[in-house]
Scaffold this motif. Structure first.
Motif, PDB file in Angstrom:
ATOM      1  N   PHE A  80      -0.391  27.477  -7.963  1.00  0.00           N
ATOM      2  CA  PHE A  80      -0.204  28.379  -6.814  1.00  0.00           C
ATOM      3  C   PHE A  80      -1.574  28.660  -6.194  1.00  0.00           C
ATOM      4  O   PHE A  80      -2.465  29.166  -6.873  1.00  0.00           O
ATOM      5  N   GLN A  81      -1.739  28.301  -4.916  1.00  0.00           N
ATOM      6  CA  GLN A  81      -2.995  28.550  -4.215  1.00  0.00           C
ATOM      7  C   GLN A  81      -2.701  29.373  -2.969  1.00  0.00           C
ATOM      8  O   GLN A  81      -1.744  29.085  -2.241  1.00  0.00           O
ATOM      9  N   ILE A  82      -3.539  30.385  -2.736  1.00  0.00           N
ATOM     10  CA  ILE A  82      -3.248  31.344  -1.676  1.00  0.00           C
ATOM     11  C   ILE A  82      -4.525  31.711  -0.932  1.00  0.00           C
ATOM     12  O   ILE A  82      -5.609  31.785  -1.522  1.00  0.00           O
ATOM     13  N   ALA A  83      -4.391  31.905   0.382  1.00  0.00           N
ATOM     14  CA  ALA A  83      -5.524  32.298   1.218  1.00  0.00           C
ATOM     15  C   ALA A  83      -5.900  33.757   0.955  1.00  0.00           C
ATOM     16  O   ALA A  83      -5.166  34.498   0.297  1.00  0.00           O
ATOM     17  N   CYS A  84      -7.052  34.148   1.496  1.00  0.00           N
ATOM     18  CA  CYS A  84      -7.564  35.510   1.294  1.00  0.00           C
ATOM     19  C   CYS A  84      -7.940  36.141   2.632  1.00  0.00           C
ATOM     20  O   CYS A  84      -8.436  35.462   3.529  1.00  0.00           O
ATOM     21  N   ASP A  85      -7.711  37.451   2.736  1.00  0.00           N
ATOM     22  CA  ASP A  85      -8.309  38.213   3.830  1.00  0.00           C
ATOM     23  C   ASP A  85      -9.805  38.360   3.581  1.00  0.00           C
ATOM     24  O   ASP A  85     -10.618  38.231   4.500  1.00  0.00           O
ATOM     25  N   ARG A  86     -10.140  38.658   2.345  1.00  0.00           N
ATOM     26  CA  ARG A  86     -11.537  38.784   1.914  1.00  0.00           C
ATOM     27  C   ARG A  86     -11.701  37.989   0.623  1.00  0.00           C
ATOM     28  O   ARG A  86     -10.911  38.148  -0.299  1.00  0.00           O
ATOM     29  N   PHE A  87     -12.733  37.145   0.579  1.00  0.00           N
ATOM     30  CA  PHE A  87     -12.976  36.303  -0.591  1.00  0.00           C
ATOM     31  C   PHE A  87     -14.273  36.739  -1.251  1.00  0.00           C
ATOM     32  O   PHE A  87     -15.304  36.876  -0.582  1.00  0.00           O
ATOM     33  N   ASN A  88     -14.220  36.977  -2.573  1.00  0.00           N
ATOM     34  CA  ASN A  88     -15.387  37.521  -3.260  1.00  0.00           C
ATOM     35  C   ASN A  88     -16.288  36.466  -3.902  1.00  0.00           C
ATOM     36  O   ASN A  88     -17.234  36.804  -4.618  1.00  0.00           O
ATOM     37  N   GLY A  89     -15.977  35.187  -3.657  1.00  0.00           N
ATOM     38  CA  GLY A  89     -16.826  34.118  -4.160  1.00  0.00           C
ATOM     39  C   GLY A  89     -16.326  33.441  -5.415  1.00  0.00           C
ATOM     40  O   GLY A  89     -16.873  32.427  -5.834  1.00  0.00           O
ATOM     41  N   ASP A  90     -15.245  33.970  -6.017  1.00  0.00           N
ATOM     42  CA  ASP A  90     -14.715  33.412  -7.261  1.00  0.00           C
ATOM     43  C   ASP A  90     -13.266  32.995  -7.043  1.00  0.00           C
ATOM     44  O   ASP A  90     -12.393  33.842  -6.840  1.00  0.00           O
TER      45      ASP A  90
END
Length: 224
Positions: A80-90
């Motif tokens: 399962f792969q999902i986009a982010c509103d905010r990505f923290n680098g990990d």
């Protein structure tokens, strides 16, 4: 209906129009209204059905502009792969701020079990939409029990108005997230398209500055 009509023009035998008693999919649904919530949860139920039929899928919201083939940036070894509103680098950190507008899911017992759990969890969190509930259950004991392998997608490649991938050499998709109102989204996505066309047709730098996105004009106010 406009999206369905366009789909029929391009893929006449590969389009499916969801029809459910009591749910109207014909028009724009205002964020967090009862009709909006019904639509979001019907979507999760439908996607779970695809998994039970054995289909892997990419789900993409209609307000996401595809700029490059995303598959080279997706992993074949993750459920399962999902986009982010905010990505923290990990990519593995469950505390990333997700956005369900873009997902890549592989059909297997783990994802089928998780989608059943996700859909049933709406009853434990009434008045919440699917994305909020996902954030509630992504670190639950039951999700861990399923063995689901989750990967959170970097906004460098899968960006949006919340957090844009500034390097146009790498970006795959642009999402009109953190924005309410169909007209606002359309106007700013048109601006995205102009910026992208300028990037493709011109030198990659102007006056020594690397070409990137302009700030959204209609979606620049905080979405809340």
């Amino acid at each position: 209906m406009e999206a369905y009509s366009r789909c029929l023009e391009v893929h006449p035998r590969r389009c499916y129009l969801m029809k459910t008693a009591g749910i109207d999919f014909a028009g724009d649904k205002v964020f967090m209204t009862p009709d909006y919530l019904k639509m979001m949860w019907r979507r999760i139920e439908f996607l779970g059905t695809l998994l039970k039929l054995g289909y892997n899928f990419i789900f993409t919201d209609i307000d996401i502009m595809w700029l490059r083939d995303p598959f080279p940036r997706l992993s074949k070894d993750v459920d399962f792969q999902i986009a982010c509103d905010r990505f923290n680098g990990d990519n593995n950190d469950i505390y990333n701020n997700v956005n369900g507008g873009f997902t890549f899911v592989q059909a297997n017992p783990r994802t089928i079990d998780f989608y059943n759990y996700w859909y049933s969890s709406r009853l434990r969190y009434p008045g919440k939409h699917d994305q909020d509930v996902f954030n509630k259950i992504k670190s639950s004991w039951y999700t861990a029990k399923t063995g689901l392998k989750i990967r959170f997608l970097d906004t460098k490649y899968f960006g949006g108005f919340c957090e844009r991938g500034r390097d146009l050499d790498n970006v795959c998709t642009m999402h009109a997230n953190c924005c309410v109102g169909l007209e606002n989204k359309i106007k700013d996505l048109r601006q995205v398209l102009v910026d992208w066309e300028n990037y493709l047709s011109a030198a990659k730098t102007v006056d020594g500055q690397k070409i990137t996105w302009r700030d959204p004009e209609n979606c620049k106010k905080p979405w809340w």
